[in-house]
Design an enzyme around this catalytic site. Structure first.
Site, PDB file in Angstrom:
ATOM      1  N   GLY A   1     -10.907   5.235   5.872  1.00  0.00           N
ATOM      2  CA  GLY A   1      -9.634   5.189   5.159  1.00  0.00           C
ATOM      3  C   GLY A   1      -9.112   6.620   5.088  1.00  0.00           C
ATOM      4  O   GLY A   1      -9.854   7.534   4.689  1.00  0.00           O
TER       5      GLY A   1
ATOM      6  N   ASP B   1      -2.366   5.996   8.797  1.00  0.00           N
ATOM      7  CA  ASP B   1      -3.264   7.111   9.085  1.00  0.00           C
ATOM      8  C   ASP B   1      -2.497   8.365   9.466  1.00  0.00           C
ATOM      9  O   ASP B   1      -2.978   9.482   9.294  1.00  0.00           O
ATOM     10  CB  ASP B   1      -4.248   6.739  10.188  1.00  0.00           C
ATOM     11  CG  ASP B   1      -5.283   5.764   9.646  1.00  0.00           C
ATOM     12  OD1 ASP B   1      -4.987   4.548   9.614  1.00  0.00           O
ATOM     13  OD2 ASP B   1      -6.347   6.222   9.195  1.00  0.00           O
TER      14      ASP B   1
ATOM     15  N   ASN C   1      -1.650   3.211  12.357  1.00  0.00           N
ATOM     16  CA  ASN C   1      -2.521   2.550  11.388  1.00  0.00           C
ATOM     17  C   ASN C   1      -3.502   1.685  12.177  1.00  0.00           C
ATOM     18  O   ASN C   1      -3.457   1.612  13.406  1.00  0.00           O
ATOM     19  CB  ASN C   1      -1.707   1.710  10.393  1.00  0.00           C
ATOM     20  CG  ASN C   1      -2.549   1.230   9.226  1.00  0.00           C
ATOM     21  OD1 ASN C   1      -3.243   2.023   8.595  1.00  0.00           O
ATOM     22  ND2 ASN C   1      -2.516  -0.058   8.930  1.00  0.00           N
TER      23      ASN C   1
HETATM   24  O1  MRU Z   1     -10.807   3.048  10.780  1.00  0.00           O
HETATM   25  P1  MRU Z   1     -10.479   3.065   9.314  1.00  0.00           P
HETATM   26  O2  MRU Z   1     -11.160   1.992   8.533  1.00  0.00           O
HETATM   27  O3  MRU Z   1     -10.687   4.441   8.714  1.00  0.00           O
HETATM   28  O4  MRU Z   1      -8.917   2.768   9.266  1.00  0.00           O
HETATM   29  C1  MRU Z   1      -8.270   2.738   8.033  1.00  0.00           C
HETATM   30  C2  MRU Z   1      -6.843   2.354   8.117  1.00  0.00           C
HETATM   31  O5  MRU Z   1      -6.278   2.153   9.169  1.00  0.00           O
HETATM   32  C3  MRU Z   1      -6.100   2.321   6.812  1.00  0.00           C
HETATM   33  O6  MRU Z   1      -5.073   1.368   6.867  1.00  0.00           O
HETATM   34  C4  MRU Z   1      -5.482   3.701   6.548  1.00  0.00           C
HETATM   35  O7  MRU Z   1      -6.430   4.709   6.697  1.00  0.00           O
HETATM   36  C5  MRU Z   1      -4.892   3.780   5.198  1.00  0.00           C
HETATM   37  S1  MRU Z   1      -6.121   3.741   3.907  1.00  0.00           S
HETATM   38  C6  MRU Z   1      -5.310   3.941   2.439  1.00  0.00           C
END
Ligand code: MRU
Length: 308
Positions: A33, A206, A216
């Protein structure tokens, strides 16, 4: 760190003593996240200072952990720009980054809740809740705030293959908070929209480029295209630490490619034929033109986006 790889069936904590270990934890997605990665990296720098490790090396290793979420680089830039770089100073700044993130999420929730109808079926993807942030969450934070404001909410939570952050983590948080929801396979989204059972989609981010193009979790773009086709509002909720105004558009956002095993195996069990070729990008880029509004702690922004 709470090990997000084994939630919700196991609750395990891992102790880290160096920036290298924290970088590995980020890479392996013990923590994930965008905001949570940034916070973890800042504390990784504090560990480096505590153990007299080379700060430049620690910074470099942490920067190489994951490429897409800009919060990581934003947090490390903040630490790098500290005047003294002592342990106390870095620890205080890390705590500040964490506390500010919680405040931003509460403000995002407050701003975003105004967009949610009194009765709403909200679709979301991945996990954007307390686990992905310092608390409350971004897209999930908007859902939490809308509920706290007395709105009648039901969530469609996309599984989010391949790593199932929606099924494992968002479902865990929704159950914990007693928020009505159903987990769905990602492929169910179109059917629900066609049946008129989705009032809006809210996703996190992201990295958001200057023109609003948003990276994202893989599958987000697909939801935006579907929402556009069915005339359903599609929102992105993110703190300003997720904005990268140095990039004019999303084509310049580095997209992480992850291991083939994430596709071919489930829970360590091989489900694909031997030597099955795969393609596994962790993120996609939704064009700003498909995003109805971007919800931040500073307010709600509409097209045309210009965050330069
Ligand atoms: O691969 P991840 O689990 O780190 O991806 C997370 C996401 O895509 C979330 O939607 C993004 O980081 C926002 S978290 C508030």
């Amino acid at each position: 760190m709470l090990d997000q790889r084994v939630l919700p069936t196991r609750v395990e904590w891992i102790r880290y003593d160096s920036a290298e270990e924290v970088a590995q934890g980020i890479k392996d997605m013990v923590v994930r996240g965008a905001p949570a990665i940034g916070i973890a990296a800042a504390y990784g720098m504090a560990l480096a200072a505590l153990h007299n490790q080379d700060p430049l090396k620690a910074d470099q290793i942490l920067r190489q952990s994951r490429p897409t979420a800009v919060n990581l680089f934003w947090a490390l830039d903040r630490i790098k720009s500290l005047p003294e770089n002592t342990f106390d100073e870095i620890l205080n700044e890390s705590k500040l980054i964490e506390q500010e993130d919680l405040k931003m999420n509460l403000a995002i929730g407050k701003n975003g809740a105004t967009l949610i109808p009194a009765n709403a079926n909200i679709m979301t993807i991945c996990n954007t809740g307390a686990l992905a942030t310092a608390g409350h969450g971004t897209a999930l934070g908007v859902i939490r705030s809308a509920l706290a404001n007395g709105k009648n909410i039901h969530v469609w939570s996309c599984e989010t293959r391949p790593r199932q952050q929606g099924l494992r983590l968002t479902a865990f948080e929704l159950l914990h908070d007693n928020i009505p929801f159903h987990s769905i396979a990602d492929g169910t989204a179109a059917t629900l929209m066609a049946q008129g059972k989705v009032d809006c989609v809210i996703a996190g981010a992201d990295r958001i480029a200057a023109n609003g193009d948003t990276a994202n979790k893989i599958g987000t773009y697909m939801l935006a295209v579907l929402a556009h086709h069915h005339n359903i509002p599609f929102y992105i909720a993110a703190p300003t630490s997720t904005f990268d105004s140095s990039l004019p558009n999303g084509s310049l956002i580095p997209i992480e490619e992850r291991s083939s095993e994430e596709i071919t195996h489930i829970e360590g069990v091989q489900v694909a034929p031997d030597n099955c070729p795969t393609f596994n990008p962790g993120f996609d880029v939704t064009p700003g033109s498909l995003i109805t509004a971007i919800i931040t702690e500073n307010g709600v922004f509409h097209q045309p986006y210009n965050f330069a």
